[in-house]
Write a protein that holds these residues in place. Structure first.
Motif, PDB file in Angstrom:
ATOM      1  N   TYR A 169      39.040  33.539  53.454  1.00 14.13           N
ATOM      2  CA  TYR A 169      39.775  34.272  52.425  1.00 14.13           C
ATOM      3  C   TYR A 169      38.956  35.462  51.944  1.00 14.13           C
ATOM      4  N   TYR A 209      38.866  37.996  48.526  1.00 16.46           N
ATOM      5  CA  TYR A 209      39.311  38.303  47.174  1.00 16.46           C
ATOM      6  C   TYR A 209      38.491  39.487  46.687  1.00 16.46           C
ATOM      7  N   GLN A 229      37.117  41.316  42.808  1.00 14.17           N
ATOM      8  CA  GLN A 229      37.084  41.262  41.349  1.00 14.17           C
ATOM      9  C   GLN A 229      36.675  42.627  40.838  1.00 14.17           C
ATOM     10  N   GLN A 246      38.331  42.199  35.374  1.00 17.31           N
ATOM     11  CA  GLN A 246      39.539  41.579  35.908  1.00 17.31           C
ATOM     12  C   GLN A 246      39.238  40.226  36.549  1.00 17.31           C
ATOM     13  N   GLY A 247      40.296  39.515  36.864  1.00 18.83           N
ATOM     14  CA  GLY A 247      40.142  38.235  37.533  1.00 18.83           C
ATOM     15  C   GLY A 247      39.980  38.407  39.026  1.00 18.83           C
ATOM     16  N   LEU A 248      40.121  37.320  39.740  1.00 22.96           N
ATOM     17  CA  LEU A 248      39.989  37.334  41.192  1.00 22.96           C
ATOM     18  C   LEU A 248      41.341  37.662  41.817  1.00 22.96           C
ATOM     19  N   PHE A 274      43.611  38.089  45.025  1.00 18.12           N
ATOM     20  CA  PHE A 274      43.720  37.678  46.422  1.00 18.12           C
ATOM     21  C   PHE A 274      44.050  38.875  47.303  1.00 18.12           C
ATOM     22  N   TYR A 308      44.200  36.060  53.811  1.00 23.09           N
ATOM     23  CA  TYR A 308      43.530  34.887  54.317  1.00 23.09           C
ATOM     24  C   TYR A 308      43.938  34.570  55.744  1.00 23.09           C
ATOM     25  N   ASP A 360      47.744  35.937  56.399  1.00 24.72           N
ATOM     26  CA  ASP A 360      48.570  36.268  55.237  1.00 24.72           C
ATOM     27  C   ASP A 360      47.972  37.504  54.589  1.00 24.72           C
ATOM     28  N   LEU A 397      34.765  39.400  47.419  1.00 22.12           N
ATOM     29  CA  LEU A 397      34.314  38.028  47.625  1.00 22.12           C
ATOM     30  C   LEU A 397      35.007  37.412  48.822  1.00 22.12           C
ATOM     31  N   LEU A 404      37.606  25.931  48.175  1.00 23.83           N
ATOM     32  CA  LEU A 404      37.073  27.160  48.724  1.00 23.83           C
ATOM     33  C   LEU A 404      35.620  27.303  48.309  1.00 23.83           C
ATOM     34  N   THR A 405      34.779  27.623  49.277  1.00 19.66           N
ATOM     35  CA  THR A 405      33.380  27.925  48.998  1.00 19.66           C
ATOM     36  C   THR A 405      33.196  29.427  49.111  1.00 19.66           C
ATOM     37  N   PHE A 406      32.721  30.029  48.041  1.00 22.16           N
ATOM     38  CA  PHE A 406      32.601  31.483  47.983  1.00 22.16           C
ATOM     39  C   PHE A 406      31.199  31.948  48.347  1.00 22.16           C
ATOM     40  N   GLY A 407      31.145  33.152  48.901  1.00 21.21           N
ATOM     41  CA  GLY A 407      29.882  33.844  49.041  1.00 21.21           C
ATOM     42  C   GLY A 407      29.536  34.548  47.737  1.00 21.21           C
ATOM     43  N   ALA A 408      28.384  35.202  47.731  1.00 21.61           N
ATOM     44  CA  ALA A 408      27.917  35.878  46.511  1.00 21.61           C
ATOM     45  C   ALA A 408      28.617  37.217  46.294  1.00 21.61           C
TER      46      ALA A 408
END
Lengths: 118, 118
Positions: free
Chosen positions: A33, A35, A37, A41-43, A45, A48, A56, A91, A107-111
């Motif tokens: 995925y 995303y 930010q 603001q929020g995350l 999308f 993915y 998508d 992200l 979901l595991t995110f990167g930095a």
């Protein structure tokens, strides 16, 4: 690797230039995925990928944005002709799957890659 | 269409007290809600989830409550610790009608910044 790896961690570019952001997901994770930010603001999308299915792309903000995932692993997000409003932290996340009917796929995110467009 | 709303951008709590983070949603077609925590310059990390068939899920100091009639969920942290200071994101996973399964991408709220004061 042990986690999701993103590069570069920081990118400063001039308006109108193209940029590429890279994501190495966790080995064995079939879903990936993107995303972003923006400041305050929020995350949001973007896109993915799930296995060999068509991605998508419903979150991509314009046709200047594209992403690909080669060999079901590494993904590259490309932003063409960057604009100042593209400045954000991008992200990447991966998960074991996305289509399971039981269990919340985590979901595991990167930095993230911080993009600044001057 | 902001499907997941976190109406409080910030919350300040004294150490040892309870922190309550709120989230409202508009679309009932979901199967899981998840909470993520994000420290500055790091990617979000998964905290806790809740299935649509439950109204409560507890994990140590963290409890999530789901009120489907009010389309509202909340995250309780008790007792709050200074290390809990972070931005908390509520996210929902959509449920696909086509195959009875779930779409993998998560829709996030804008986040609530929690500050726990010693």
């Amino acid at each position: 690797g042990a986690g999701v790896s993103q590069s570069p961690s920081n990118k400063v570019t001039e308006k109108g230039k193209d940029v590429e952001l890279r994501c190495d997901p966790i080995s064995g994770h079939t879903a990936l995925y993107w995303y972003r930010q923006s400041l305050g603001q929020g995350l949001e999308f973007l896109i993915y990928f799930q296995g060999n299915s068509a991605p998508d792309k419903s979150g991509l903000p314009s046709d200047r944005f594209s992403a690909e995932r080669t060999g079901g692993s590494v993904s590259t997000l490309t932003i063409q002709r960057t604009q100042q409003e593209d400045s954000a932290v991008y992200l990447c996340a991966s998960s074991l799957s996305s289509g399971t009917v039981s269990g919340a796929n985590v979901l595991t995110f990167g930095a993230g890659s911080r993009l600044t467009v001057l | 269409d902001q499907q997941v709303k976190q109406n409080s951008p910030s919350l300040s709590v004294q150490e040892g007290r309870i922190s309550i983070l709120n989230c409202d949603y508009t679309n009932s077609m979901f199967d899981y809600f998840l909470w993520y925590k994000k420290y500055p310059a790091e990617g979000p990390t998964f905290l806790i989830s809740i299935s649509s068939i439950k109204d409560k899920n507890e994990d140590g100091r963290f409890t999530v409550f789901l009120n489907k009639s009010a389309k509202h969920l909340s995250l309780h942290i008790v007792p709050s610790q200074p290390g809990d200071s972070a931005v908390y994101f509520c996210a929902r996973r959509a449920r696909s009608l086509e195959n009875g399964g779930s779409q993998g991408n998560l829709i996030f709220g804008k986040g609530t910044k929690l500050s726990v004061k010693p």
